[in-house]
Design an enzyme around this catalytic site. Structure first.
Site, PDB file in Angstrom:
ATOM      1  N   ILE A 150     -23.720  21.911   5.289  1.00  0.00           N
ATOM      2  CA  ILE A 150     -24.314  20.578   5.129  1.00  0.00           C
ATOM      3  C   ILE A 150     -24.484  20.233   3.647  1.00  0.00           C
ATOM      4  O   ILE A 150     -24.187  19.099   3.231  1.00  0.00           O
ATOM      5  CB  ILE A 150     -25.671  20.514   5.880  1.00  0.00           C
ATOM      6  CG1 ILE A 150     -25.421  20.630   7.394  1.00  0.00           C
ATOM      7  CG2 ILE A 150     -26.418  19.227   5.549  1.00  0.00           C
ATOM      8  CD1 ILE A 150     -26.688  20.806   8.237  1.00  0.00           C
TER       9      ILE A 150
ATOM     10  N   TYR B 250     -38.890  30.185  11.750  1.00  0.00           N
ATOM     11  CA  TYR B 250     -37.994  29.093  11.335  1.00  0.00           C
ATOM     12  C   TYR B 250     -38.600  27.739  11.715  1.00  0.00           C
ATOM     13  O   TYR B 250     -38.681  26.828  10.881  1.00  0.00           O
ATOM     14  CB  TYR B 250     -36.622  29.280  11.986  1.00  0.00           C
ATOM     15  CG  TYR B 250     -35.600  28.231  11.576  1.00  0.00           C
ATOM     16  CD1 TYR B 250     -34.983  28.277  10.329  1.00  0.00           C
ATOM     17  CD2 TYR B 250     -35.236  27.202  12.454  1.00  0.00           C
ATOM     18  CE1 TYR B 250     -34.045  27.321   9.949  1.00  0.00           C
ATOM     19  CE2 TYR B 250     -34.296  26.244  12.085  1.00  0.00           C
ATOM     20  CZ  TYR B 250     -33.708  26.313  10.832  1.00  0.00           C
ATOM     21  OH  TYR B 250     -32.779  25.356  10.465  1.00  0.00           O
TER      22      TYR B 250
ATOM     23  N   LYS C  42     -39.960  24.640   9.228  1.00  0.00           N
ATOM     24  CA  LYS C  42     -39.388  23.292   9.225  1.00  0.00           C
ATOM     25  C   LYS C  42     -40.452  22.232   9.545  1.00  0.00           C
ATOM     26  O   LYS C  42     -40.361  21.096   9.059  1.00  0.00           O
ATOM     27  CB  LYS C  42     -38.207  23.220  10.200  1.00  0.00           C
ATOM     28  CG  LYS C  42     -37.018  24.101   9.777  1.00  0.00           C
ATOM     29  CD  LYS C  42     -36.455  23.669   8.430  1.00  0.00           C
ATOM     30  CE  LYS C  42     -35.176  24.396   8.065  1.00  0.00           C
ATOM     31  NZ  LYS C  42     -34.610  23.949   6.777  1.00  0.00           N
TER      32      LYS C  42
HETATM   33  P1  NAP Z   1     -25.730  27.241   5.631  1.00  0.00           P
HETATM   34  O1  NAP Z   1     -24.330  27.038   6.069  1.00  0.00           O
HETATM   35  O2  NAP Z   1     -26.356  28.587   5.835  1.00  0.00           O
HETATM   36  O3  NAP Z   1     -25.841  26.849   4.049  1.00  0.00           O
HETATM   37  C1  NAP Z   1     -27.053  27.013   3.356  1.00  0.00           C
HETATM   38  C2  NAP Z   1     -26.753  27.444   1.928  1.00  0.00           C
HETATM   39  O4  NAP Z   1     -28.007  27.655   1.249  1.00  0.00           O
HETATM   40  C3  NAP Z   1     -26.009  28.787   1.877  1.00  0.00           C
HETATM   41  O5  NAP Z   1     -25.002  28.781   0.877  1.00  0.00           O
HETATM   42  C4  NAP Z   1     -27.126  29.755   1.532  1.00  0.00           C
HETATM   43  O6  NAP Z   1     -26.684  30.973   0.967  1.00  0.00           O
HETATM   44  C5  NAP Z   1     -27.922  28.917   0.555  1.00  0.00           C
HETATM   45  N1  NAP Z   1     -29.219  29.502   0.284  1.00  0.00           N
HETATM   46  C6  NAP Z   1     -29.923  30.395   1.053  1.00  0.00           C
HETATM   47  N2  NAP Z   1     -31.020  30.786   0.419  1.00  0.00           N
HETATM   48  C7  NAP Z   1     -31.034  30.153  -0.772  1.00  0.00           C
HETATM   49  C8  NAP Z   1     -31.927  30.183  -1.874  1.00  0.00           C
HETATM   50  N3  NAP Z   1     -33.014  30.978  -1.874  1.00  0.00           N
HETATM   51  N4  NAP Z   1     -31.646  29.406  -2.949  1.00  0.00           N
HETATM   52  C9  NAP Z   1     -30.530  28.632  -2.980  1.00  0.00           C
HETATM   53  N5  NAP Z   1     -29.643  28.574  -1.962  1.00  0.00           N
HETATM   54  C10 NAP Z   1     -29.902  29.342  -0.879  1.00  0.00           C
HETATM   55  O7  NAP Z   1     -26.696  26.176   6.312  1.00  0.00           O
HETATM   56  P2  NAP Z   1     -26.394  24.661   6.805  1.00  0.00           P
HETATM   57  O8  NAP Z   1     -26.050  24.704   8.236  1.00  0.00           O
HETATM   58  O9  NAP Z   1     -25.501  23.991   5.849  1.00  0.00           O
HETATM   59  O10 NAP Z   1     -27.878  24.070   6.714  1.00  0.00           O
HETATM   60  C11 NAP Z   1     -28.374  23.375   5.577  1.00  0.00           C
HETATM   61  C12 NAP Z   1     -29.847  23.035   5.810  1.00  0.00           C
HETATM   62  O11 NAP Z   1     -29.968  22.263   7.014  1.00  0.00           O
HETATM   63  C13 NAP Z   1     -30.742  24.269   5.998  1.00  0.00           C
HETATM   64  O12 NAP Z   1     -32.010  24.035   5.420  1.00  0.00           O
HETATM   65  C14 NAP Z   1     -30.871  24.356   7.506  1.00  0.00           C
HETATM   66  O13 NAP Z   1     -32.046  25.040   7.908  1.00  0.00           O
HETATM   67  C15 NAP Z   1     -30.861  22.913   7.902  1.00  0.00           C
HETATM   68  N6  NAP Z   1     -30.411  22.691   9.283  1.00  0.00           N
HETATM   69  C16 NAP Z   1     -29.168  23.061   9.697  1.00  0.00           C
HETATM   70  C17 NAP Z   1     -28.782  22.814  11.023  1.00  0.00           C
HETATM   71  C18 NAP Z   1     -27.421  23.190  11.567  1.00  0.00           C
HETATM   72  O14 NAP Z   1     -27.188  23.000  12.774  1.00  0.00           O
HETATM   73  N7  NAP Z   1     -26.491  23.691  10.766  1.00  0.00           N
HETATM   74  C19 NAP Z   1     -29.686  22.228  11.896  1.00  0.00           C
HETATM   75  C20 NAP Z   1     -30.953  21.876  11.441  1.00  0.00           C
HETATM   76  C21 NAP Z   1     -31.307  22.101  10.128  1.00  0.00           C
HETATM   77  P3  NAP Z   1     -26.445  32.210   2.011  1.00  0.00           P
HETATM   78  O15 NAP Z   1     -25.270  31.832   2.871  1.00  0.00           O
HETATM   79  O16 NAP Z   1     -26.174  33.377   1.121  1.00  0.00           O
HETATM   80  O17 NAP Z   1     -27.718  32.349   2.815  1.00  0.00           O
END
Ligand code: NAP
Length: 254
Positions: free
Chosen positions: A18, A160, A164
């Site tokens: 995202i 989690y 949130k």
């Molecule tokens: P993702 O694919 O895991 O990408 C998140 C990125 O943030 C990863 O590169 C991760 O690194 C990095 N990160 C983790 N810890 C960090 C830190 N301490 N400082 C800086 N960067 C850090 O997640 P996503 O699906 O794109 O989700 C993005 C956001 O939307 C998150 O907050 C997630 O909780 C929220 N969200 C996602 C969904 C969904 O369905 N995908 C739904 C609801 C909410 P690592 O890979 O090394 O951890």
């Protein structure tokens, strides 16, 4: 170079999923973008930076930082500000998922780790972006990552979901406090978006989290969240603040 810059946007967790889609979209909209992720993701960030430069002609800056560390967040904001002469949009997107653990089995260490990144990290990003925006005196947009789990926390999502919900509470307070400076503060609460975070999750598993999936429900794409963030970051969205908006395909009705 992009024709006309809309300002400067910093996106955390931008190496994939995202965050990557949000950075690409904001760059396409005309923002100069600063890309953040944790240091071990530097190569991936460089790839995202090259893609954006090819697509828009505008080269992003890379600001590595662990968002759970306040001095690193302060430095990250400083780097983006120095690179492009200010900060207009902060997208506190970085987060980690933790699931499949019942509360009776949830350790204090896991709780602390999830909150350190998902809640404290968002707090640091809001705080240091707000300080910079207030000093600039030209308003701004602060946008944080909540989740469907911050609307209704399902089974085995204790840390989690609570982290949130915390983002939503912080977003309310920040919106109230920063409104007088022309800074809006909102959050997005995606449903199920296809990203590295959700690899391996299936729609049939959603019932386990307590969600009733509409007929033909499909996971969303990162760009479905990016288009919402693009709007919240725009000048047009000046009258929206303190809100959490849910791009979720109807899987949960607020
Ligand atoms: P993702 O694919 O895991 O990408 C998140 C990125 O943030 C990863 O590169 C991760 O690194 C990095 N990160 C983790 N810890 C960090 C830190 N301490 N400082 C800086 N960067 C850090 O997640 P996503 O699906 O794109 O989700 C993005 C956001 O939307 C998150 O907050 C997630 O909780 C929220 N969200 C996602 C969904 C969904 O369905 N995908 C739904 C609801 C909410 P690592 O890979 O090394 O951890």
């Amino acid at each position: 170079m992009a024709a006309k810059s809309l300002g400067v946007a910093l996106v955390t967790g931008a190496s994939q999923g995202i965050g990557r889609a949000i950075a690409q979209r904001l760059a396409k909209d005309g923002f100069r973008v600063a890309l953040n992720d944790i240091p071990k993701k530097e190569q991936e960030l460089k790839s995202v930076s090259s893609e954006i430069e090819q697509q828009t002609g505008s080269k992003p800056c890379i600001a590595l930082a662990d968002v759970s560390n306040e001095s690193q967040v302060e430095q990250m904001v400083g780097e983006a500000t120095k690179a492009f002469g200010g900060l207009d949009v902060m997208v506190a997107n970085a987060g980690i998922l933790h699931e499949n653990t019942k509360i009776v089995d949830l350790s204090a260490e896991t709780w602390e780790k999830v909150f350190a990144i998902n809640a404290r990290g968002v707090f640091f990003c809001y705080k240091h972006a707000a300080r910079q925006m207030i000093a600039q005196g030209r308003g701004g947009r602060i946008i944080g990552a909540a989740s469907i789990a911050g609307r209704r926390s399902g089974f085995e999502h204790g840390a989690y979901g609570a982290s949130k919900f915390a983002v939503r509470g912080l977003t309310h307070t920040a919106a109230a406090e920063l409104g007088p400076y022309g800074i809006t503060v909102n959050a997005y609460a995606p449903g199920f978006i296809a990203s590295p975070m959700t690899t391996g999750m299936t729609t049939s598993a959603l019932a386990n989290y307590g969600f009733i999936t509409p007929e033909n429900f499909k996971f969303g794409e990162p760009k479905d969240v990016a288009s919402l963030v693009s709007y919240l970051a725009s000048k047009e969205a000046h009258y929206i603040t303190g809100q959490t908006v849910s791009p979720n395909g109807g899987v949960y009705l607020n």
